[in-house]
Motif scaffolding. Structure first.
Motif, PDB file in Angstrom:
ATOM      1  N   ASP A  61      -1.172  33.289  36.592  1.00 52.16           N
ATOM      2  CA  ASP A  61      -1.373  31.861  36.868  1.00 52.16           C
ATOM      3  C   ASP A  61      -2.661  31.650  37.666  1.00 52.16           C
ATOM      4  OD1 ASP A  61      -1.274  29.214  37.613  1.00 52.16           O
ATOM      5  OD2 ASP A  61       0.726  29.315  38.496  1.00 52.16           O
ATOM      6  N   PRO A  62      -3.705  31.100  37.031  1.00 52.74           N
ATOM      7  CA  PRO A  62      -4.976  30.917  37.745  1.00 52.74           C
ATOM      8  C   PRO A  62      -4.873  29.944  38.924  1.00 52.74           C
ATOM      9  CG  PRO A  62      -5.071  29.889  35.577  1.00 52.74           C
ATOM     10  CD  PRO A  62      -3.773  30.643  35.655  1.00 52.74           C
ATOM     11  N   VAL A  63      -3.946  29.009  38.867  1.00 52.34           N
ATOM     12  CA  VAL A  63      -3.769  28.069  39.974  1.00 52.34           C
ATOM     13  C   VAL A  63      -3.202  28.794  41.189  1.00 52.34           C
ATOM     14  CG1 VAL A  63      -2.575  25.982  40.727  1.00 52.34           C
ATOM     15  CG2 VAL A  63      -3.507  26.113  38.419  1.00 52.34           C
ATOM     16  N   ARG A  64      -2.237  29.663  40.974  1.00 50.17           N
ATOM     17  CA  ARG A  64      -1.669  30.438  42.086  1.00 50.17           C
ATOM     18  C   ARG A  64      -2.729  31.339  42.700  1.00 50.17           C
ATOM     19  NH1 ARG A  64       1.710  35.488  42.788  1.00 50.17           N
ATOM     20  NH2 ARG A  64       2.624  35.173  44.823  1.00 50.17           N
ATOM     21  N   ILE A  65      -3.516  32.003  41.874  1.00 51.10           N
ATOM     22  CA  ILE A  65      -4.575  32.874  42.390  1.00 51.10           C
ATOM     23  C   ILE A  65      -5.573  32.062  43.211  1.00 51.10           C
ATOM     24  CG2 ILE A  65      -6.580  34.252  41.686  1.00 51.10           C
ATOM     25  CD1 ILE A  65      -4.000  35.834  41.657  1.00 51.10           C
ATOM     26  N   SER A  66      -5.916  30.889  42.734  1.00 54.10           N
ATOM     27  CA  SER A  66      -6.832  30.016  43.471  1.00 54.10           C
ATOM     28  C   SER A  66      -6.236  29.627  44.822  1.00 54.10           C
ATOM     29  CB  SER A  66      -7.138  28.769  42.640  1.00 54.10           C
ATOM     30  OG  SER A  66      -7.980  27.903  43.343  1.00 54.10           O
ATOM     31  N   LEU A  94      -6.000  30.497  50.803  1.00 52.16           N
ATOM     32  CA  LEU A  94      -5.305  30.922  52.022  1.00 52.16           C
ATOM     33  C   LEU A  94      -6.096  32.009  52.739  1.00 52.16           C
ATOM     34  CD1 LEU A  94      -1.564  31.219  50.867  1.00 52.16           C
ATOM     35  CD2 LEU A  94      -2.523  29.522  52.434  1.00 52.16           C
ATOM     36  N   LEU A  95      -6.573  32.984  51.977  1.00 55.17           N
ATOM     37  CA  LEU A  95      -7.316  34.082  52.583  1.00 55.17           C
ATOM     38  C   LEU A  95      -8.645  33.612  53.145  1.00 55.17           C
ATOM     39  CD1 LEU A  95      -6.617  36.960  50.038  1.00 55.17           C
ATOM     40  CD2 LEU A  95      -5.520  36.532  52.249  1.00 55.17           C
ATOM     41  N   ARG A  96      -9.346  32.789  52.402  1.00 55.87           N
ATOM     42  CA  ARG A  96     -10.643  32.297  52.874  1.00 55.87           C
ATOM     43  C   ARG A  96     -10.480  31.441  54.126  1.00 55.87           C
ATOM     44  NH1 ARG A  96     -11.939  31.523  46.836  1.00 55.87           N
ATOM     45  NH2 ARG A  96     -12.929  33.527  46.367  1.00 55.87           N
ATOM     46  N   ASP A  97      -9.415  30.643  54.177  1.00 51.71           N
ATOM     47  CA  ASP A  97      -9.147  29.839  55.376  1.00 51.71           C
ATOM     48  C   ASP A  97      -8.875  30.729  56.594  1.00 51.71           C
ATOM     49  OD1 ASP A  97      -9.516  27.471  54.034  1.00 51.71           O
ATOM     50  OD2 ASP A  97      -7.379  26.986  53.873  1.00 51.71           O
ATOM     51  N   ALA A  98      -8.357  31.926  56.339  1.00 48.79           N
ATOM     52  CA  ALA A  98      -8.087  32.871  57.420  1.00 48.79           C
ATOM     53  C   ALA A  98      -9.320  33.713  57.747  1.00 48.79           C
ATOM     54  CB  ALA A  98      -6.922  33.779  57.033  1.00 48.79           C
ATOM     55  N   GLY A  99     -10.431  33.452  57.063  1.00 49.73           N
ATOM     56  CA  GLY A  99     -11.666  34.184  57.331  1.00 49.73           C
ATOM     57  C   GLY A  99     -11.758  35.520  56.628  1.00 49.73           C
ATOM     58  N   ILE A 100     -10.958  35.698  55.580  1.00 47.12           N
ATOM     59  CA  ILE A 100     -10.961  36.957  54.834  1.00 47.12           C
ATOM     60  C   ILE A 100     -11.662  36.736  53.500  1.00 47.12           C
ATOM     61  CG2 ILE A 100      -9.501  38.706  53.733  1.00 47.12           C
ATOM     62  CD1 ILE A 100      -7.332  37.974  55.843  1.00 47.12           C
ATOM     63  N   ALA A 124      -4.586  44.807  55.211  1.00 43.95           N
ATOM     64  CA  ALA A 124      -3.363  44.564  55.998  1.00 43.95           C
ATOM     65  C   ALA A 124      -3.319  43.122  56.492  1.00 43.95           C
ATOM     66  CB  ALA A 124      -3.287  45.534  57.168  1.00 43.95           C
ATOM     67  N   ALA A 125      -4.436  42.624  56.965  1.00 43.58           N
ATOM     68  CA  ALA A 125      -4.486  41.229  57.435  1.00 43.58           C
ATOM     69  C   ALA A 125      -4.247  40.265  56.285  1.00 43.58           C
ATOM     70  CB  ALA A 125      -5.828  40.944  58.102  1.00 43.58           C
ATOM     71  N   ALA A 126      -4.797  40.570  55.133  1.00 45.79           N
ATOM     72  CA  ALA A 126      -4.618  39.699  53.967  1.00 45.79           C
ATOM     73  C   ALA A 126      -3.152  39.645  53.549  1.00 45.79           C
ATOM     74  CB  ALA A 126      -5.484  40.184  52.804  1.00 45.79           C
ATOM     75  N   ARG A 127      -2.507  40.793  53.515  1.00 38.81           N
ATOM     76  CA  ARG A 127      -1.083  40.813  53.161  1.00 38.81           C
ATOM     77  C   ARG A 127      -0.249  40.034  54.182  1.00 38.81           C
ATOM     78  NH1 ARG A 127      -2.552  46.119  51.322  1.00 38.81           N
ATOM     79  NH2 ARG A 127      -2.255  46.197  49.068  1.00 38.81           N
ATOM     80  N   ARG A 128      -0.624  40.136  55.435  1.00 34.39           N
ATOM     81  CA  ARG A 128       0.086  39.406  56.496  1.00 34.39           C
ATOM     82  C   ARG A 128      -0.087  37.894  56.314  1.00 34.39           C
ATOM     83  NH1 ARG A 128      -1.180  42.584  60.135  1.00 34.39           N
ATOM     84  NH2 ARG A 128      -3.230  41.739  60.633  1.00 34.39           N
ATOM     85  N   VAL A 129      -1.306  37.462  56.001  1.00 33.03           N
ATOM     86  CA  VAL A 129      -1.568  36.034  55.764  1.00 33.03           C
ATOM     87  C   VAL A 129      -0.733  35.533  54.592  1.00 33.03           C
ATOM     88  CG1 VAL A 129      -3.306  34.384  54.943  1.00 33.03           C
ATOM     89  CG2 VAL A 129      -3.875  35.981  56.774  1.00 33.03           C
ATOM     90  N   LEU A 130      -0.705  36.290  53.510  1.00 29.45           N
ATOM     91  CA  LEU A 130       0.064  35.875  52.335  1.00 29.45           C
ATOM     92  C   LEU A 130       1.561  35.856  52.632  1.00 29.45           C
ATOM     93  CD1 LEU A 130      -1.890  37.769  49.531  1.00 29.45           C
ATOM     94  CD2 LEU A 130      -2.131  35.379  50.250  1.00 29.45           C
TER      95      LEU A 130
END
Length: 71
Positions: free
Chosen positions: A9-14, A19-25, A56-62
């Motif tokens: 699902d391209p919408v979910r990936i987006s 989420l990751l970019r907002d967290a600075g990743i 690890a930080a990315a997985r935590r954010v998700l």
């Protein structure tokens, strides 16, 4: 690079990338253009990758957002 999520699902990936970019990743969407080859049937998942140092930080954010990583 390490894959932290995958979805056809391209919408979910987006959304997950946002989420990751907002967290600075920084992240990259792999296989984003595969739909041109597959005809848009959704058979091949797009993958979301981050640097190994950020994995690890990315997985935590998700996980904290209620989006369990698939990849």
């Amino acid at each position: 690079m390490e894959v932290v999520a995958a979805s056809p699902d391209p919408v979910r990936i987006s959304f997950l990338a946002a989420l990751l970019r907002d967290a600075g990743i920084d992240c990259a969407v792999l296989d984003a253009h595969i739909s041109a080859v597959e005809g848009g049937i959704g058979a091949f998942p797009r993958r979301l990758a981050v640097s190994r140092a950020d994995a690890a930080a990315a997985r935590r954010v998700l996980r904290d957002a209620g989006e369990a990583p698939d990849g």
